[in-house]
Scaffold this motif. Structure first.
Motif, short mmCIF file in Angstrom:
data_model
loop_
_atom_site.label_atom_id
_atom_site.label_comp_id
_atom_site.label_asym_id
_atom_site.label_seq_id
_atom_site.Cartn_x
_atom_site.Cartn_y
_atom_site.Cartn_z
N ARG B 527 0.81 -1.20 0.00
CA ARG B 527 0.00 0.00 0.00
C ARG B 527 0.85 1.26 0.00
N ASN B 528 2.07 1.14 0.56
CA ASN B 528 2.92 2.34 0.61
C ASN B 528 3.33 2.78 -0.78
N ARG B 529 3.27 1.86 -1.69
CA ARG B 529 3.81 2.17 -2.99
C ARG B 529 2.75 2.44 -4.05
N GLN B 530 1.53 2.45 -3.64
CA GLN B 530 0.51 2.62 -4.67
C GLN B 530 0.60 3.99 -5.29
N ALA B 531 0.40 3.99 -6.56
CA ALA B 531 0.33 5.24 -7.33
C ALA B 531 1.60 6.07 -7.21
N ILE B 532 2.72 5.42 -6.97
CA ILE B 532 3.96 6.19 -6.94
C ILE B 532 4.50 6.30 -8.36
N HIS B 533 4.13 5.31 -9.19
CA HIS B 533 4.77 5.19 -10.50
C HIS B 533 4.57 6.44 -11.32
N GLY B 534 5.62 6.85 -11.94
CA GLY B 534 5.57 8.05 -12.78
C GLY B 534 5.29 7.68 -14.21
N GLN B 535 5.57 8.61 -15.09
CA GLN B 535 5.34 8.37 -16.51
C GLN B 535 6.28 7.32 -17.04
N ALA B 536 5.79 6.53 -17.93
CA ALA B 536 6.66 5.47 -18.47
C ALA B 536 6.63 5.49 -19.97
N GLU B 537 7.69 5.02 -20.52
CA GLU B 537 7.86 5.01 -21.96
C GLU B 537 7.87 3.57 -22.43
N ARG B 538 7.17 3.28 -23.48
CA ARG B 538 7.15 1.91 -23.98
C ARG B 538 8.35 1.70 -24.90
N VAL B 539 9.25 0.87 -24.44
CA VAL B 539 10.51 0.68 -25.20
C VAL B 539 10.60 -0.76 -25.69
N TYR B 715 11.30 -15.07 -9.03
CA TYR B 715 10.83 -14.08 -8.07
C TYR B 715 11.25 -12.67 -8.49
N LEU B 716 12.50 -12.57 -8.90
CA LEU B 716 13.00 -11.24 -9.22
C LEU B 716 12.33 -10.65 -10.46
N THR B 717 11.78 -11.49 -11.31
CA THR B 717 11.08 -10.90 -12.45
C THR B 717 9.83 -10.15 -12.01
N THR B 718 9.43 -10.36 -10.76
CA THR B 718 8.24 -9.64 -10.30
C THR B 718 8.57 -8.26 -9.76
N THR B 719 9.84 -7.88 -9.85
CA THR B 719 10.21 -6.58 -9.30
C THR B 719 10.12 -5.49 -10.34
N GLY B 720 9.37 -5.69 -11.37
CA GLY B 720 9.23 -4.64 -12.38
C GLY B 720 8.16 -3.63 -11.98
N ARG B 721 7.75 -2.88 -13.00
CA ARG B 721 6.79 -1.82 -12.76
C ARG B 721 5.51 -2.37 -12.16
N THR B 722 5.03 -3.47 -12.83
CA THR B 722 3.97 -4.25 -12.20
C THR B 722 4.52 -5.66 -12.01
#
Lengths: 489, 750
Positions: B527-539, B715-722
């Motif tokens: 919950r601490n991290r919800q909606a923290i994500h900024g703008q992202a670029e599709r690369v 496990y570490l693949t889950t550390t992305g943006r989502t």
């Protein structure tokens, strides 16, 4: 994911990541498929050779006939007439065959100029010898009614006995001249008709020669409800006689070498077992020389004994104790045996045959029939035989085998006078009798095809090639054991 | 002694049923000869027993033969007559000789020894047509039947199902007692005279230009001086195992390690002895005998006793196939009274005297032994199971003149060569050896009872030395507990090097624990991290090839791990998977190696390799920053310190991990795997690397490390943006990458 792409094309689809994944999944799938195919081809510890047969378990049609007959039948011929109402051809079909005529087609017998029609009607054997003059007792097993003398009309369809082969009530018994007793329930018999079961054939073929298992050696009542070891076809697979003795239009396949000398209309193992693939190639190399029956019928008369010797010369003694397996006053002395090892001879499916009137050498054993073939005959194979030996009458002066009247009027079984019996017999058969008779040894050869054992009980190498071999190599024409001295190549 | 044997043999032969067919025809080639006794006089005059040396020795060099004769030694002295004459008997009555005093032509029944001749002493050899049964004197006549007694093998061409023995499921045993006998291969086909010119293919020395030396002794020389040190042909003298056995994976390896008999004599149905207790005597004058595989206690007759046979015990150390090879054995344990000085065995007649007097038990013996008071001693009561009984017999032996009697026990191993089953009856069951419970390590029951608790000793040298320990198992039985470390071979699915499993599982546990804690805490703090994500670029980050080789790698490793696990634990669970597991494992091993090489080539030639090489500039700083991110920043929602870009797809920790993985672990795993596959191809190389005992556990350890990596990586693949954005990127190649760290200061919109 697919940004800004309108429409659809395969190549564009393929070029995208999505398409690539599908392509790659397809490749992986194919690789896996190839893998499993490769594995399945590898992992084959050889399974037991599958039986290659043409046999398809027959669908036995069975129409319940009980509704068709409601009133009692007065005579057996009435039954036949009733059958012919729906099966008009059956009688005429049967009347063309040996089950009715007790004769085969014309054949050329080795050593005889003219071709002859021969069969039980006119041949002699070394059991009860001849039916001529003895018709009423012998024709108990005729597939017809009323053959009591030589005037029997073979053209009357109503005298065909349908019931003996087709009835399944179990109460139908034929008496003298093939006619059932007066109080037989013919209605019950008629209602029970269907395809012939083993019991139908057995009622005559098991009792040839006047008793249980006397003649054939490989046919007796142990085959009524056989175990797998008694006969693998009948015991394990429930074969009926008609499964091998296939019948079309009442023409029953199969050849009995007691009354035939060739293999027309005969049966072969290879009719169903079209390619016997024995696992061991060394066994397959025997197939040109050894008949299937030789290895697969290691013994005969396993459960019930069969007669192996019949001495007519001892008949007529009123003081001897009687016992169907040892001595009967009317018949003489016998030897019975069971679990017998067959005798082995070359056989190319043709036989020699003794016909009434032929000369014999009384010092030697006369072969009533004899298998033809030899080691140099490529069509001959080694077959197993029951050999029945007997001492039977011959004319001292003319050196011919004589056929006495036994069961018929004035016969030996009533008057116990051989001279009279032989005179009457000579008259009936139209042969000569000089008035003096003696007894000579004869032999009859019965090739075996029933009582096939399961394959694990088949003969092993040591049965023939071991030290206690059941083969007489020298008599068969070999130098010695062909395993050591070579085969007949 | 020899005369005694000759007399016994002749008498016994005379007792044979007369119905025995004259199997040998008379030998028309052998010259007529007189039958002489040991003084050189014709037996028809002197009435003495015939002497082989004198009778045959005038033409055949009898002294040479006896000097080179396996049947002429301390234990037995067989003469010509026993082996070469029909029924082991030479006629000696007057009618057997003609006017000149020579043996009649038709009675000269001499031949190469038949099976019946060998059967006279060895046995049970049964060649006639009567159903096979155990002879009545099997237990009593100790001079015969040693073959069957020691191993249980019976030589007969008959099917076991046709015999008179009472065997379990007998009707299913539709195969011969001995397949060679059934195929007319007699004893002398394998056991022939050492210098028989027709049986020898000799290659002398190391002459590589010679396959076979054609020089032979002539027939007459051979007949004069046949070397009776009999050969024992090896299986490979007639059979080529490589021509069959196509179903067997790694068959060269199997043939190196196993003798043919190990699989082809996998079941013995005859009465093999398990133990013989010579310290006790039955009323019939025999010791107490226990048989293998017999299930009924009181035996009226061995034919009636219900038995299931036994599976021979596999030990390394075949006397015939070579010291390294595993072969089937039967173990026979014997207890004897020995005399103190030198430990010489007390003769059994003496022991019998200690028990019996005039054919009955002595009253003192009955008093001490009769437990149920019926004045009869059953086999159970005859056991020396109390000090009272033992000292009674000891005292009796001392009275009979035995010095310092005591009980000694020994176990002997008898290798089994006869009773071979037909090939297609051998069960092709890998899990017989390749399983946790393997036949190679089966404990061997030695005896149901040990008199006076004396444990049998194992012989020095031979297959049994260092094979294990003799233990009692509480109920009075004695068993040989096999020592698993005594096997010289590494058996997949069975042998465990616990250190590799331990290390590997520890590592794995640590990783799983760490992942659980880390992931758990991330979930807890999400919950601490919800909606923290900024703008992202599709690369577009991962090219098609990169994705392909990644997934091929993943699939291969997964399948290798799964099948490897099946191999490691083969034998438990479903059977017959070993073959499939090994085949799939090998297939994907090849796929993986090919994939790796192609990928290496791609990376090298396209310079994509630089993705995997950490930059040396600020290495320490980057490592610290990334580590701190994983330990702290990730929970707080900080941005990645080194965000991805097509120029740099891997963070520094990833780079280091992959370097180690792809350049250390993977090569080690591949090399050890290839060595396992080719252990019989390159035996020297394998031995240099420590043999399978080092190579296989290393491979096992590597697989645990790979499995740990698998878990960690997943496990570490889950550390992305989502949670799944990284996985999706590896599928379609596109990733939403956030703007670089500098522009995200300030938190919310960063």
């Amino acid at each position: 994911m697919l940004n800004n792409r309108n429409g659809f094309s395969w190549s564009s689809r393929l070029k995208t990541a999505f398409g690539f994944i599908h392509l790659w999944m397809a490749v992986v799938f194919l690789a896996l498929a190839a893998l499993f195919y490769y594995l399945s081809a590898l992992s084959g510890p050889d399974e037991a050779a599958t039986r290659e047969t043409d046999y398809k378990k027959p669908v036995r049609t069975h129409l319940d006939h009980s509704a068709y007959f409601s009133s009692a039948f007065k005579t057996p011929q009435d039954v036949t007439r009733a059958c012919l109402e729906c099966h008009p051809q059956s009688a005429s079909d049967l009347m063309k065959t040996a089950h009715w005529q007790w004769l085969g087609e014309e054949v050329k017998v080795p050593g005889h100029e003219q071709p002859v029609r021969m069969g039980k009607k006119n041949l002699i054997n070394n059991f009860c010898i001849s039916i001529i003059g003895n018709w009423p007792s012998c024709t108990k097993c005729h597939a017809g009614y009323g053959w009591a003398d030589d005037k029997f009309d073979f053209s009357k369809a109503e005298n065909v006995d349908c019931l003996v082969c087709h009835e399944k009530s179990g109460i139908y018994v034929k008496g003298a001249s093939g006619v059932p007793s007066e109080d037989t329930d013919l209605l019950a018999a008629a209602r029970s008709v269907g395809y012939p079961k083993r019991e139908n054939c057995a009622v005559c073929h098991n009792y040839g020669g006047g008793g249980q298992g006397v003649k054939h050696g490989d046919l007796d009542s142990s085959l009524d409800n056989p175990s797998r070891e008694d006969d693998v076809h009948m015991g394990q697979y429930g074969f009926l006689c008609i499964d091998c003795h296939k019948t079309e239009k009442h023409n029953i396949n199969g050849r009995a070498y007691s009354v035939s000398i060739e293999h027309e209309n005969g049966i072969n193992c290879s009719d169903c077992h079209n390619k016997p693939a024995h696992r061991d190639a060394r066994i397959n190399s025997h197939l040109d020389t050894v008949a299937c029956q030789t290895c697969h019928i290691p013994t005969y008369a396993r459960k019930l004994p069969t007669k192996t010797f019949w001495d007519w010369s001892k008949a007529g003694d009123p003081n001897r104790a009687e016992d169907p397996h040892h001595y009967l006053k009317i018949k003489g002395e016998f030897i019975y045996d069971h679990d017998i090892v067959p005798e082995y001879y070359w056989f190319n499916l043709n036989m020699n045959r003794y016909l009434l009137g032929d000369r014999i050498d009384p010092e030697k054993v006369t072969d009533i029939n004899y298998p033809l073939g030899g080691i140099d005959d490529r069509s001959a194979k080694i077959w197993p035989f029951k050999v029945h030996r007997a001492m039977q009458h011959y004319d001292l002066n003319l050196n011919t085998i004589l056929a006495p009247v036994t069961g018929g009027d004035g016969g030996f079984w009533h008057d116990f006078d051989w001279d009279k019996a032989l005179k009457l017999g000579a008259q009936a058969t139209g042969t000569e009798y000089s008035g003096e008779y003696g007894f000579a040894e004869t032999a009859m050869y019965w090739p075996l095809s029933h009582m096939v054992t399961p394959k694990e009980s088949a003969l092993q190498c040591s049965a023939c090639h071991g030290e206690e071999s059941r083969m007489d190599w020298k008599a068969l024409g070999y130098e010695g054991d062909p395993m050591k001295t070579g085969g007949r190549q | 002694m020899k005369r005694f044997i000759v007399i016994v043999m002749s008498m016994f032969a005379l007792l044979l049923p007369l119905a025995l067919h004259a199997a040998t025809t008379s030998n028309s080639m052998h010259p007529a000869f007189p039958v002489l006794d040991k003084n050189g006089l014709p037996v028809s005059e002197s009435g003495e027993a015939p002497s082989s040396v004198k009778t045959c020795g005038s033409c055949h060099d009898a002294e040479y033969i006896n000097r080179h004769n396996s049947h002429f030694n301390g234990k037995v002295q067989a003469g010509c007559i026993e082996c070469h004459f029909e029924n082991s008997l030479i006629p000696t009555d007057e009618t057997a000789f003609d006017e000149g005093g020579l043996l009649r032509r038709e009675l000269i029944r001499i031949s190469t020894p038949r099976n019946a001749n060998c059967a006279h002493c060895h046995g049970i050899v049964h060649n006639d047509l009567s159903p096979v049964s155990i002879p009545e004197d099997y237990e009593y006549d100790t001079s015969r039947y040693d073959l069957t007694r020691n191993t249980g093998a019976m030589v007969s061409p008959q099917n076991i199902s046709d015999s008179l023995l009472n065997l379990k499921n007998k009707e299913t045993l539709a195969y011969p007692w001995d397949v060679h006998s059934a195929r007319m291969v007699g004893c002398t086909a394998c056991h022939f005279a050492g210098n028989n010119p027709s049986k020898i293919d000799r290659k002398l020395g190391d002459l590589d230009f010679l396959v076979n030396d054609p020089r032979r002794i002539s027939t007459s020389e051979y007949l004069r001086r046949p070397n009776h040190k009999l050969a024992a042909a090896a299986c490979a003298d007639c059979h080529d195992p490589l021509a069959t056995h196509a179903f067997l994976p790694y068959r060269e390896r199997h043939f190196e390690v196993l003798s043919c008999e190990s699989c082809h004599i996998s079941s013995i149905k005859g009465p093999a002895i398990k133990s013989r207790d010579f310290t006790s005597v039955t009323l019939q004058g025999t010791p107490l005998i226990e048989y293998r595989g017999i299930e009924s206690e009181q035996l009226d007759s061995l034919n009636a006793a219900f038995g299931a046979g036994y599976t021979p015990f596999l030990f390394a150390g075949s006397a015939t196939a070579g010291p390294g090879k595993i072969a089937p054995f039967n173990l026979v344990t014997e207890w004897r009274w020995v005399s103190g000085d030198g430990g010489a065995a007390v003769p059994f007649e003496t022991v019998s005297k200690a028990y019996l007097e005039a054919g009955q038990y002595r009253s003192a013996v009955i008093k001490a032994f009769d437990a149920d008071g019926n004045s009869e001693l059953s086999p159970l009561e005859l056991r020396l199971d109390s000090p009272v009984k033992t000292s009674l017999i000891e005292a009796a032996l001392k009275d009979l003149g035995v010095k310092d009697p005591r009980i000694k026990s020994e176990t002997a191993a008898h290798e089994i060569h006869h009773g071979v089953m037909p090939g297609h009856w051998v069960k092709k069951d890998c899990s017989r050896c390749h399983a946790r419970e393997s036949d190679l390590n089966r404990d061997v029951p030695l005896s149901v009872f040990a008199p006076a608790n004396i444990k049998p000793e194992l012989p020095n040298g031979g297959a049994l030395s260092a094979a294990g320990e003799v233990n009692s198992d509480g109920g009075g039985s004695v068993i040989l507990k096999k020592n698993p470390d005594s096997s010289p071979y590494y058996v997949f699915g069975h042998t465990r090097a616990s250190w590799s499993d331990l290390l590997g599982m520890l590592f794995m546990a640590a990783v799983v624990f760490g992942v659980a804690v880390h992931g758990g805490y991330r979930i807890y703090t999400r919950r601490n991290r919800q909606a923290i994500h900024g703008q992202a670029e599709r690369v577009y980050l991962y090219s098609a090839y990169e994705r392909i080789w990644h997934w091929v790698m993943a699939l291969s490793v997964l399948l290798l791990l799964l099948t490897g696990l099946q191999i490691h634990f083969s034998g438990s669970g479903r059977s017959n998977t070993l073959f499939l597991s090994v085949s799939v494992h090998n297939f994907f091993a090849v796929v993986l190696v090919v994939n790796a090489f192609l990928s290496l080539f791609y990376h090298l030639s396209s310079n994509a390799i630089k993705q995997f090489i950490p930059s040396r500039r600020n290495l320490k700083g980057e490592v610290a920053a990334q580590t701190l991110y994983y330990l702290n920043g990730i929970f707080a929602g900080h941005p990645h310190p080194m965000p991805e870009s097509p120029e740099r797809k891997l963070n520094v920790l990833q780079q280091i991990t992959y370097l180690l993985l792809l350049n250390v672990l993977l090569p080690m795993q591949v090399v050890t795997g290839v060595m396992i596959w080719g252990v019989s191809r390159w035996p020297d190389l394998a031995a240099q690397l420590g043999g399978l005992f080092i190579i296989a556990p290393l491979h096992n350890l590597g697989s645990w490390l790979f499995l740990s990596f698998f878990v960690l990586h997943f496990y570490l693949t889950t550390t992305g943006r989502t949670t799944f954005s990284n996985i999706r990127a590896m599928i379609d190649g596109y990733k939403d990458i956030e703007a670089p760290a500098s522009s995200t200061q300030g938190g919310r919109n960063g």
